[in-house]
Design a protein around this motif. Structure first.
Motif, PDB file in Angstrom:
ATOM      1  N   THR A   1       0.845  -1.195   0.000  1.00  0.00           N
ATOM      2  CA  THR A   1       0.000   0.000   0.000  1.00  0.00           C
ATOM      3  C   THR A   1       0.876   1.239   0.000  1.00  0.00           C
ATOM      4  OG1 THR A   1      -1.780  -1.136   1.164  1.00  0.00           O
ATOM      5  CG2 THR A   1      -1.762   1.266   1.296  1.00  0.00           C
ATOM      6  N   GLN A   2       0.516   2.191  -0.843  1.00  0.00           N
ATOM      7  CA  GLN A   2       1.172   3.489  -0.848  1.00  0.00           C
ATOM      8  C   GLN A   2       0.293   4.462  -0.065  1.00  0.00           C
ATOM      9  OE1 GLN A   2       1.740   4.079  -5.191  1.00  0.00           O
ATOM     10  NE2 GLN A   2       3.916   3.974  -4.711  1.00  0.00           N
ATOM     11  N   TYR A   3       0.865   5.627   0.238  1.00  0.00           N
ATOM     12  CA  TYR A   3       0.140   6.652   0.973  1.00  0.00           C
ATOM     13  C   TYR A   3       0.166   7.944   0.177  1.00  0.00           C
ATOM     14  CZ  TYR A   3       0.737   3.147   4.513  1.00  0.00           C
ATOM     15  OH  TYR A   3       0.726   1.951   5.182  1.00  0.00           O
ATOM     16  N   GLY A   4      -1.007   8.582   0.075  1.00  0.00           N
ATOM     17  CA  GLY A   4      -1.115   9.801  -0.709  1.00  0.00           C
ATOM     18  C   GLY A   4      -1.824  10.896   0.064  1.00  0.00           C
ATOM     19  N   ALA A   5      -1.675  12.120  -0.438  1.00  0.00           N
ATOM     20  CA  ALA A   5      -2.286  13.286   0.201  1.00  0.00           C
ATOM     21  C   ALA A   5      -3.143  14.042  -0.805  1.00  0.00           C
ATOM     22  CB  ALA A   5      -1.208  14.218   0.752  1.00  0.00           C
ATOM     23  N   ILE A   6      -4.385  14.295  -0.416  1.00  0.00           N
ATOM     24  CA  ILE A   6      -5.194  15.262  -1.149  1.00  0.00           C
ATOM     25  C   ILE A   6      -4.932  16.594  -0.462  1.00  0.00           C
ATOM     26  CG2 ILE A   6      -7.508  16.082  -1.715  1.00  0.00           C
ATOM     27  CD1 ILE A   6      -8.379  13.199  -2.026  1.00  0.00           C
ATOM     28  N   CYS A   7      -4.155  17.421  -1.129  1.00  0.00           N
ATOM     29  CA  CYS A   7      -3.761  18.728  -0.601  1.00  0.00           C
ATOM     30  C   CYS A   7      -4.862  19.724  -0.969  1.00  0.00           C
ATOM     31  CB  CYS A   7      -2.418  19.146  -1.206  1.00  0.00           C
ATOM     32  SG  CYS A   7      -1.096  17.954  -0.909  1.00  0.00           S
ATOM     33  N   TRP A   8      -5.437  20.383   0.044  1.00  0.00           N
ATOM     34  CA  TRP A   8      -6.579  21.248  -0.217  1.00  0.00           C
ATOM     35  C   TRP A   8      -6.472  22.567   0.540  1.00  0.00           C
ATOM     36  CZ3 TRP A   8      -9.987  22.684   3.705  1.00  0.00           C
ATOM     37  CH2 TRP A   8      -9.847  21.992   4.913  1.00  0.00           C
ATOM     38  N   ARG A   9      -7.279  23.525   0.074  1.00  0.00           N
ATOM     39  CA  ARG A   9      -7.413  24.826   0.744  1.00  0.00           C
ATOM     40  C   ARG A   9      -8.815  25.346   0.472  1.00  0.00           C
ATOM     41  NH1 ARG A   9      -3.983  28.936  -3.259  1.00  0.00           N
ATOM     42  NH2 ARG A   9      -5.483  28.862  -4.988  1.00  0.00           N
TER      43      ARG A   9
ATOM     44  N   LEU B   1      -3.138  19.644  -7.545  1.00  0.00           N
ATOM     45  CA  LEU B   1      -2.696  18.476  -8.289  1.00  0.00           C
ATOM     46  C   LEU B   1      -1.297  18.729  -8.805  1.00  0.00           C
ATOM     47  CD1 LEU B   1      -5.860  17.504 -10.402  1.00  0.00           C
ATOM     48  CD2 LEU B   1      -5.111  16.565  -8.199  1.00  0.00           C
ATOM     49  N   ILE B   2      -0.570  17.637  -9.014  1.00  0.00           N
ATOM     50  CA  ILE B   2       0.773  17.718  -9.579  1.00  0.00           C
ATOM     51  C   ILE B   2       0.835  16.802 -10.795  1.00  0.00           C
ATOM     52  CG2 ILE B   2       1.880  18.289  -7.378  1.00  0.00           C
ATOM     53  CD1 ILE B   2       2.754  15.325  -7.193  1.00  0.00           C
ATOM     54  N   THR B   3       1.820  17.022 -11.636  1.00  0.00           N
ATOM     55  CA  THR B   3       1.987  16.138 -12.779  1.00  0.00           C
ATOM     56  C   THR B   3       2.876  14.958 -12.392  1.00  0.00           C
ATOM     57  OG1 THR B   3       3.825  17.491 -13.567  1.00  0.00           O
ATOM     58  CG2 THR B   3       1.644  17.917 -14.542  1.00  0.00           C
TER      59      THR B   3
ATOM     60  N   ARG C   1       8.207  18.271 -11.848  1.00  0.00           N
ATOM     61  CA  ARG C   1       6.742  18.290 -11.807  1.00  0.00           C
ATOM     62  C   ARG C   1       6.211  19.710 -11.935  1.00  0.00           C
ATOM     63  NH1 ARG C   1       4.955  13.375  -9.593  1.00  0.00           N
ATOM     64  NH2 ARG C   1       6.542  12.221  -8.457  1.00  0.00           N
ATOM     65  N   ARG C   2       4.954  19.792 -12.354  1.00  0.00           N
ATOM     66  CA  ARG C   2       4.200  21.046 -12.285  1.00  0.00           C
ATOM     67  C   ARG C   2       3.133  20.858 -11.214  1.00  0.00           C
ATOM     68  NH1 ARG C   2       1.145  22.777 -16.843  1.00  0.00           N
ATOM     69  NH2 ARG C   2       0.672  20.601 -17.158  1.00  0.00           N
ATOM     70  N   ARG C   3       2.666  21.944 -10.654  1.00  0.00           N
ATOM     71  CA  ARG C   3       1.584  21.892  -9.677  1.00  0.00           C
ATOM     72  C   ARG C   3       0.580  22.979 -10.015  1.00  0.00           C
ATOM     73  NH1 ARG C   3       5.054  24.281  -4.500  1.00  0.00           N
ATOM     74  NH2 ARG C   3       5.389  26.303  -5.476  1.00  0.00           N
ATOM     75  N   LYS C   4      -0.685  22.698  -9.728  1.00  0.00           N
ATOM     76  CA  LYS C   4      -1.730  23.666 -10.057  1.00  0.00           C
ATOM     77  C   LYS C   4      -2.950  23.436  -9.172  1.00  0.00           C
ATOM     78  CE  LYS C   4      -4.348  25.567 -13.891  1.00  0.00           C
ATOM     79  NZ  LYS C   4      -4.627  25.532 -15.330  1.00  0.00           N
ATOM     80  N   TRP C   5      -3.567  24.536  -8.742  1.00  0.00           N
ATOM     81  CA  TRP C   5      -4.796  24.486  -7.964  1.00  0.00           C
ATOM     82  C   TRP C   5      -5.986  24.339  -8.901  1.00  0.00           C
ATOM     83  CZ3 TRP C   5      -4.839  23.760  -2.945  1.00  0.00           C
ATOM     84  CH2 TRP C   5      -3.773  24.202  -2.172  1.00  0.00           C
ATOM     85  N   PHE C   6      -6.937  23.485  -8.509  1.00  0.00           N
ATOM     86  CA  PHE C   6      -8.186  23.303  -9.236  1.00  0.00           C
ATOM     87  C   PHE C   6      -9.332  23.269  -8.238  1.00  0.00           C
ATOM     88  CE2 PHE C   6      -5.070  21.040 -11.872  1.00  0.00           C
ATOM     89  CZ  PHE C   6      -5.357  21.527 -13.138  1.00  0.00           C
ATOM     90  N   ALA C   7     -10.506  23.762  -8.655  1.00  0.00           N
ATOM     91  CA  ALA C   7     -11.707  23.516  -7.856  1.00  0.00           C
ATOM     92  C   ALA C   7     -11.844  22.003  -7.738  1.00  0.00           C
ATOM     93  CB  ALA C   7     -12.927  24.117  -8.550  1.00  0.00           C
ATOM     94  N   ALA C   8     -12.342  21.523  -6.611  1.00  0.00           N
ATOM     95  CA  ALA C   8     -12.419  20.079  -6.365  1.00  0.00           C
ATOM     96  C   ALA C   8     -13.126  19.342  -7.494  1.00  0.00           C
ATOM     97  CB  ALA C   8     -13.106  19.804  -5.027  1.00  0.00           C
TER      98      ALA C   8
END
Length: 163
Positions: free
Chosen positions: A18-26, A36-38, A120-127
């Motif tokens: 199992t891997q572990y991930g983060a939904i990064c939010w604001r 999200l990241i690429t 990587r690139r990173r960008k904010w998106f509405a959920a």
């Protein structure tokens, strides 16, 4: 990432840990946004995720991946949001199915100097838009339901109380 498992191909038929991930939010203008990241290989939109780390809880490993892959600092919830699966591709002929346990991470700060900044690139998106950007159906569902989960669930109370 010296304290994580090596990223080497598994033996034929081996099970992916199992891997572990983060939904990064604001919260931005009253709406939930997701960072999200690429991916490094295909450039598709993903969340930060990685292998278990010695001496770190699953939530702490997810937060560490968010730092390494996206330059995120913030408060991670110890309560998981859910799971999703994806195909970890090693070559055109080799892929294994992996499960990712996901944790919410409320972003306090983004820094520009982080380990994978040139990869990587990173960008904010509405959920809702973030849900449309990812390929994995189960992750899409998690992102689609995130505003409701944060509005009425344990993750929001925990994250908002400490903000």
């Amino acid at each position: 990432m010296t304290d994580s498992l090596p990223a080497t191909p598994f033996a034929e038929g081996a099970k992916c840990p199992t891997q572990y991930g983060a939904i990064c939010w604001r919260m931005h203008r009253g709406k939930v946004e997701v960072l999200l990241i690429t991916s490094r290989d295909t450039g598709r939109w993903v969340i930060p995720k990685g292998w278990p780390m010695t001496g770190r809880s699953p939530a702490e490993a997810a937060a560490r991946e968010a730092w390494e892959e996206a330059g995120v600092e913030g408060k991670v919830s110890d309560m998981g949001l859910g799971r999703f699966s994806y195909a970890k591709v090693y070559s055109a002929k080799r892929a294994i199915s992996c499960q990712v346990e996901v944790f919410g991470l409320r972003v306090a700060k983004l820094v520009d100097d982080f380990p994978e900044r040139k990869q990587r690139r990173r960008k904010w998106f509405a959920a809702e838009k973030a849900a449309r950007k990812v390929n994995e159906p189960q992750l899409r569902d998690l992102l689609h339901h995130l505003p409701a989960e944060l509005g009425v669930g344990h993750v929001a109370r925990e994250a908002l109380a400490s903000a």
